[in-house]
Design an enzyme around this catalytic site. Sequence first.
Site, PDB file in Angstrom:
ATOM      1  N   ASP A  35      39.105  39.092  43.936  1.00 22.03           N
ATOM      2  CA  ASP A  35      39.802  40.901  44.100  1.00 22.03           C
ATOM      3  C   ASP A  35      40.078  41.718  43.701  1.00 22.03           C
ATOM      4  O   ASP A  35      38.916  41.237  42.426  1.00 22.03           O
ATOM      5  CB  ASP A  35      41.236  39.987  43.936  1.00 22.03           C
ATOM      6  CG  ASP A  35      41.897  39.473  44.973  1.00 22.03           C
ATOM      7  OD1 ASP A  35      41.134  39.387  46.624  1.00 22.03           O
ATOM      8  OD2 ASP A  35      43.190  38.972  45.031  1.00 22.03           O
ATOM      9  N   LYS A  56      41.508  44.127  47.882  1.00 21.06           N
ATOM     10  CA  LYS A  56      42.093  45.692  48.921  1.00 21.06           C
ATOM     11  C   LYS A  56      43.206  45.988  47.484  1.00 21.06           C
ATOM     12  O   LYS A  56      44.862  45.437  48.533  1.00 21.06           O
ATOM     13  CB  LYS A  56      42.807  44.778  49.766  1.00 21.06           C
ATOM     14  CG  LYS A  56      44.049  43.495  49.204  1.00 21.06           C
ATOM     15  CD  LYS A  56      43.908  42.580  51.130  1.00 21.06           C
ATOM     16  CE  LYS A  56      44.357  41.593  51.216  1.00 21.06           C
ATOM     17  NZ  LYS A  56      45.161  41.035  51.914  1.00 21.06           N
ATOM     18  N   MET A 168      53.755  46.333  40.683  1.00 24.19           N
ATOM     19  CA  MET A 168      53.966  48.039  41.747  1.00 24.19           C
ATOM     20  C   MET A 168      54.898  48.719  41.959  1.00 24.19           C
ATOM     21  O   MET A 168      55.255  49.112  43.906  1.00 24.19           O
ATOM     22  CB  MET A 168      53.644  46.821  43.448  1.00 24.19           C
ATOM     23  CG  MET A 168      52.055  45.898  43.250  1.00 24.19           C
ATOM     24  SD  MET A 168      52.482  44.596  44.947  1.00 24.19           S
ATOM     25  CE  MET A 168      53.130  43.883  44.352  1.00 24.19           C
TER      26      MET A 168
HETATM   27  N1  SAH Z   1      49.046  38.246  40.294  1.00 24.85           N
HETATM   28  C1  SAH Z   1      49.042  39.265  39.350  1.00 24.85           C
HETATM   29  C2  SAH Z   1      49.592  40.077  40.654  1.00 24.85           C
HETATM   30  C3  SAH Z   1      49.071  40.658  41.972  1.00 24.85           C
HETATM   31  S1  SAH Z   1      50.657  42.340  42.253  1.00 24.85           S
HETATM   32  C4  SAH Z   1      49.667  38.529  38.772  1.00 24.85           C
HETATM   33  O1  SAH Z   1      50.099  37.546  38.555  1.00 24.85           O
HETATM   34  O2  SAH Z   1      49.602  39.836  37.725  1.00 24.85           O
HETATM   35  C5  SAH Z   1      49.587  43.713  41.539  1.00 24.85           C
HETATM   36  C6  SAH Z   1      50.174  44.036  40.338  1.00 24.85           C
HETATM   37  O3  SAH Z   1      50.397  44.084  39.251  1.00 24.85           O
HETATM   38  C7  SAH Z   1      49.750  46.111  40.193  1.00 24.85           C
HETATM   39  O4  SAH Z   1      50.292  46.688  41.216  1.00 24.85           O
HETATM   40  C8  SAH Z   1      50.690  46.069  38.923  1.00 24.85           C
HETATM   41  O5  SAH Z   1      51.735  46.043  38.565  1.00 24.85           O
HETATM   42  C9  SAH Z   1      50.773  44.192  38.273  1.00 24.85           C
HETATM   43  N2  SAH Z   1      49.076  44.703  37.299  1.00 24.85           N
HETATM   44  C10 SAH Z   1      47.932  43.428  37.874  1.00 24.85           C
HETATM   45  N3  SAH Z   1      46.993  43.906  37.068  1.00 24.85           N
HETATM   46  C11 SAH Z   1      47.943  44.291  36.403  1.00 24.85           C
HETATM   47  C12 SAH Z   1      47.286  45.502  34.177  1.00 24.85           C
HETATM   48  N4  SAH Z   1      46.244  44.274  34.328  1.00 24.85           N
HETATM   49  N5  SAH Z   1      47.684  45.262  33.563  1.00 24.85           N
HETATM   50  C13 SAH Z   1      49.209  45.772  34.431  1.00 24.85           C
HETATM   51  N6  SAH Z   1      50.340  45.463  35.544  1.00 24.85           N
HETATM   52  C14 SAH Z   1      48.947  45.117  36.645  1.00 24.85           C
END
Ligand code: SAH
Length: 247
Positions: A35, A56, A168
């Site tokens: 991803d 995506k 998000m």
């Molecule tokens: N599976 C992922 C989340 C995916 S949803 C997890 O467990 O972290 C995508 C959202 O995750 C983004 O919109 C943001 O809110 C958050 N996110 C993912 N990576 C991030 C990062 N390095 N810093 C801050 N927010 C992050």
Amino acid sequence: MNAKVWLVGAGPGDPELLTLKAVKALKQAEIVMIDDLVNPAVLEHCPGARIVSVGKRGGCRSTPQTFIHRLMLRYARQGKCVVRLKGGDPCIFGRGSEEADWLYAHGIEVELVNGITAGLAGATNCGIPLTLRGIARGVSLITAHTQDDSSLNWHALAQSGTTLVIYMGVAKLADIQAGLLAAGMSGEMPVAMIENASLPEQRECRSSLATMQDDAAAFALKSPAILVIGEVARASSEVGLPQLLHA
Ligand code: SAH
């Protein structure tokens, strides 16, 4: 041997936050489907694998979920060792269980490997304890983005006594702020907005419920970011637990 797909969490960005189990899966992978939020630096563990990008991000070029499902299935049926690598944890807003269910239904064995989710890493990197005796009895991981645009039960969340960690949320700051204020949460409730958690470019914006929208605009907060809302968001790397407890 049965065809098998590994659904692996790549962690929040810092390659050192990868689990040993994730590294083991990557080392044996022949195909790695990644991803957008996966830091490419973690691919050093699978130099021989074919890397397939199926990112995506909201609003941008996107790979339909059904295409991702079929591609995983095709590679698995070819007998290839497939790793499906996702940002953070595969089952926290990562569609990990949807992909696992679909693969099981098609006779493919699945192994899920945890990753450190962005909310946990972001808070820790900013010195924020998400739970704290006497202050936060739990933590709620929430997405501000729903498929049908239905709204969250802000009343229940505001009264839960838990720290709110919102994923998000960058495009939904107005809704979050209005929802929590209308639910009776104090405008002075501390808010931490953490962008690019655990990466060298990590930035944190400290704010309050009443000012979060203006502060985020002045800070030019961008996705990916998480929001931490709750008394614990008063803590920082400089002002840590003991001060917060005795404030
Ligand atoms: N599976 C992922 C989340 C995916 S949803 C997890 O467990 O972290 C995508 C959202 O995750 C983004 O919109 C943001 O809110 C958050 N996110 C993912 N990576 C991030 C990062 N390095 N810093 C801050 N927010 C992050």
